[in-house]
Design a protein around this motif. Structure first.
Motif, mmCIF file in Angstrom:
data_model
loop_
_atom_site.group_PDB
_atom_site.id
_atom_site.type_symbol
_atom_site.label_atom_id
_atom_site.label_comp_id
_atom_site.label_asym_id
_atom_site.label_seq_id
_atom_site.Cartn_x
_atom_site.Cartn_y
_atom_site.Cartn_z
ATOM 1 N N ILE A 77 0.846 -1.202 0.000
ATOM 2 C CA ILE A 77 0.000 0.000 0.000
ATOM 3 C C ILE A 77 0.877 1.246 0.000
ATOM 4 O O ILE A 77 0.562 2.249 -0.635
ATOM 5 N N GLY A 78 2.006 1.170 0.695
ATOM 6 C CA GLY A 78 2.930 2.295 0.760
ATOM 7 C C GLY A 78 3.720 2.525 -0.513
ATOM 8 O O GLY A 78 4.504 3.471 -0.601
ATOM 9 N N GLY A 79 3.541 1.640 -1.504
ATOM 10 C CA GLY A 79 4.199 1.855 -2.788
ATOM 11 C C GLY A 79 5.457 1.053 -3.029
ATOM 12 O O GLY A 79 6.105 1.213 -4.067
ATOM 13 N N ARG A 80 5.811 0.191 -2.102
ATOM 14 C CA ARG A 80 7.016 -0.632 -2.299
ATOM 15 C C ARG A 80 6.752 -1.684 -3.370
ATOM 16 O O ARG A 80 5.659 -2.230 -3.461
ATOM 17 N N ALA A 81 7.747 -1.986 -4.171
ATOM 18 C CA ALA A 81 7.630 -3.003 -5.219
ATOM 19 C C ALA A 81 7.548 -4.385 -4.575
ATOM 20 O O ALA A 81 8.197 -4.626 -3.542
ATOM 21 N N PRO A 82 6.779 -5.294 -5.166
ATOM 22 C CA PRO A 82 6.680 -6.649 -4.610
ATOM 23 C C PRO A 82 8.033 -7.330 -4.409
ATOM 24 O O PRO A 82 8.236 -8.042 -3.425
ATOM 25 N N GLU A 83 8.982 -7.074 -5.309
ATOM 26 C CA GLU A 83 10.314 -7.670 -5.171
ATOM 27 C C GLU A 83 10.998 -7.180 -3.890
ATOM 28 O O GLU A 83 11.636 -7.952 -3.179
ATOM 29 N N GLU A 84 10.855 -5.886 -3.619
ATOM 30 C CA GLU A 84 11.434 -5.308 -2.399
ATOM 31 C C GLU A 84 10.774 -5.882 -1.155
ATOM 32 O O GLU A 84 11.448 -6.198 -0.177
ATOM 33 N N VAL A 85 9.454 -5.976 -1.195
ATOM 34 C CA VAL A 85 8.710 -6.496 -0.046
ATOM 35 C C VAL A 85 9.126 -7.926 0.241
ATOM 36 O O VAL A 85 9.383 -8.290 1.391
ATOM 37 N N ALA A 86 9.235 -8.732 -0.803
ATOM 38 C CA ALA A 86 9.650 -10.132 -0.636
ATOM 39 C C ALA A 86 11.023 -10.206 0.031
ATOM 40 O O ALA A 86 11.226 -10.987 0.975
ATOM 41 N N ALA A 87 11.950 -9.385 -0.428
ATOM 42 C CA ALA A 87 13.300 -9.378 0.145
ATOM 43 C C ALA A 87 13.283 -8.868 1.593
ATOM 44 O O ALA A 87 13.907 -9.463 2.478
ATOM 45 N N ASP A 88 12.539 -7.777 1.842
ATOM 46 C CA ASP A 88 12.456 -7.199 3.187
ATOM 47 C C ASP A 88 11.932 -8.201 4.206
ATOM 48 O O ASP A 88 12.349 -8.197 5.362
ATOM 49 N N LEU A 89 10.989 -9.035 3.776
ATOM 50 C CA LEU A 89 10.328 -9.946 4.701
ATOM 51 C C LEU A 89 10.951 -11.338 4.724
ATOM 52 O O LEU A 89 10.398 -12.260 5.318
ATOM 53 N N GLN A 94 10.808 -14.318 -4.911
ATOM 54 C CA GLN A 94 9.576 -13.554 -5.087
ATOM 55 C C GLN A 94 8.384 -14.461 -5.340
ATOM 56 O O GLN A 94 7.264 -14.163 -4.937
ATOM 57 N N ASN A 95 8.610 -15.598 -5.988
ATOM 58 C CA ASN A 95 7.503 -16.505 -6.269
ATOM 59 C C ASN A 95 6.889 -17.052 -4.976
ATOM 60 O O ASN A 95 5.665 -17.194 -4.879
ATOM 61 N N ASN A 96 7.714 -17.338 -3.979
ATOM 62 C CA ASN A 96 7.185 -17.803 -2.691
ATOM 63 C C ASN A 96 6.337 -16.715 -2.036
ATOM 64 O O ASN A 96 5.287 -16.988 -1.460
ATOM 65 N N PHE A 97 6.805 -15.469 -2.136
ATOM 66 C CA PHE A 97 6.042 -14.349 -1.598
ATOM 67 C C PHE A 97 4.711 -14.222 -2.336
ATOM 68 O O PHE A 97 3.657 -14.088 -1.722
ATOM 69 N N ARG A 98 4.761 -14.276 -3.658
ATOM 70 C CA ARG A 98 3.548 -14.151 -4.460
ATOM 71 C C ARG A 98 2.536 -15.229 -4.076
ATOM 72 O O ARG A 98 1.352 -14.951 -3.889
ATOM 73 N N ARG A 99 3.006 -16.463 -3.952
ATOM 74 C CA ARG A 99 2.130 -17.588 -3.614
ATOM 75 C C ARG A 99 1.489 -17.387 -2.235
ATOM 76 O O ARG A 99 0.289 -17.593 -2.056
ATOM 77 N N GLU A 100 2.286 -16.964 -1.277
ATOM 78 C CA GLU A 100 1.781 -16.747 0.081
ATOM 79 C C GLU A 100 0.768 -15.598 0.113
ATOM 80 O O GLU A 100 -0.293 -15.706 0.726
ATOM 81 N N PRO A 108 -2.790 -11.613 -6.536
ATOM 82 C CA PRO A 108 -1.335 -11.451 -6.520
ATOM 83 C C PRO A 108 -0.955 -10.049 -6.043
ATOM 84 O O PRO A 108 -1.764 -9.113 -6.164
ATOM 85 N N PRO A 109 0.243 -9.875 -5.521
ATOM 86 C CA PRO A 109 0.659 -8.562 -4.989
ATOM 87 C C PRO A 109 0.533 -7.412 -5.989
ATOM 88 O O PRO A 109 0.074 -6.330 -5.624
ATOM 89 N N VAL A 110 0.920 -7.622 -7.238
ATOM 90 C CA VAL A 110 0.850 -6.536 -8.228
ATOM 91 C C VAL A 110 -0.606 -6.143 -8.467
ATOM 92 O O VAL A 110 -0.937 -4.954 -8.521
ATOM 93 N N GLN A 111 -1.483 -7.119 -8.589
ATOM 94 C CA GLN A 111 -2.902 -6.812 -8.787
ATOM 95 C C GLN A 111 -3.463 -6.093 -7.567
ATOM 96 O O GLN A 111 -4.228 -5.143 -7.693
ATOM 97 N N PHE A 112 -3.063 -6.524 -6.384
ATOM 98 C CA PHE A 112 -3.502 -5.853 -5.154
ATOM 99 C C PHE A 112 -3.132 -4.381 -5.202
ATOM 100 O O PHE A 112 -3.958 -3.511 -4.928
ATOM 101 N N GLN A 113 -1.878 -4.085 -5.575
ATOM 102 C CA GLN A 113 -1.441 -2.690 -5.654
ATOM 103 C C GLN A 113 -2.236 -1.915 -6.694
ATOM 104 O O GLN A 113 -2.689 -0.809 -6.425
ATOM 105 N N MET A 114 -2.406 -2.488 -7.851
ATOM 106 C CA MET A 114 -3.102 -1.768 -8.918
ATOM 107 C C MET A 114 -4.549 -1.495 -8.538
ATOM 108 O O MET A 114 -5.063 -0.406 -8.794
#
Length: 137
Positions: A77-89, A94-100, A108-114
């Motif tokens: 929501i804060g605008g961070r890219a899904p790749e960054e969020v996956a790494a931060d957490l 990234q695929n594991n993050f997307r699946r979770e 998916p995270p990108v659709q959620f943001q859009m």
């Protein structure tokens, strides 16, 4: 040891020390790994399991899974890219993050943001998920 809810945070009260530890910060610092959290608190995983179930009502693994996704949602929501969020957490990829994320939020995270930014129609056009709304002749 007790786990209590203070406003928006879960706190661990360490017995005899009068010390309070923010559970969310501890989990993030330890990469949402129960073993690392236990090592930092110098307690066994078995004990942590009993405390979590007693005070929160969830096993620690389920709590960390949910908490991780709450943080992921906030970052997206804060605008961070899904790749960054996956790494931060601490996701291994990234695929594991997307699946979770998809399993918890059903998108998916990108659709959620859009969709969050009002670009849901654009997402559907990009992915081919939008039906033609023009009347047929």
């Amino acid at each position: 040891m007790r786990i209590i809810r203070r406003e928006q945070n879960w706190c661990i009260l360490l017995a005899g020390m009068g010390e309070r530890v923010c559970l969310q910060r501890l989990a993030l610092r330890c990469g949402y790994r129960i073993g690392e959290m236990c090592a930092e608190l110098d307690i066994s995983e078995r004990y942590v399991y009993r405390i979590f179930v007693r005070d929160i009502g969830l096993p620690p693994k389920e709590w960390t899974r949910r908490e991780r996704m709450v943080v992921a949602r906030r970052k997206l929501i804060g605008g961070r890219a899904p790749e960054e969020v996956a790494a931060d957490l601490g996701f291994s990829c990234q695929n594991n993050f997307r699946r979770e994320f998809l399993s918890v939020y059903k998108v998916p995270p990108v659709q959620f943001q859009m969709e969050r930014w009002g670009l849901g129609d654009e997402w559907r056009r990009m992915t081919g998920n939008m039906t033609d709304t023009k009347p047929s002749n």
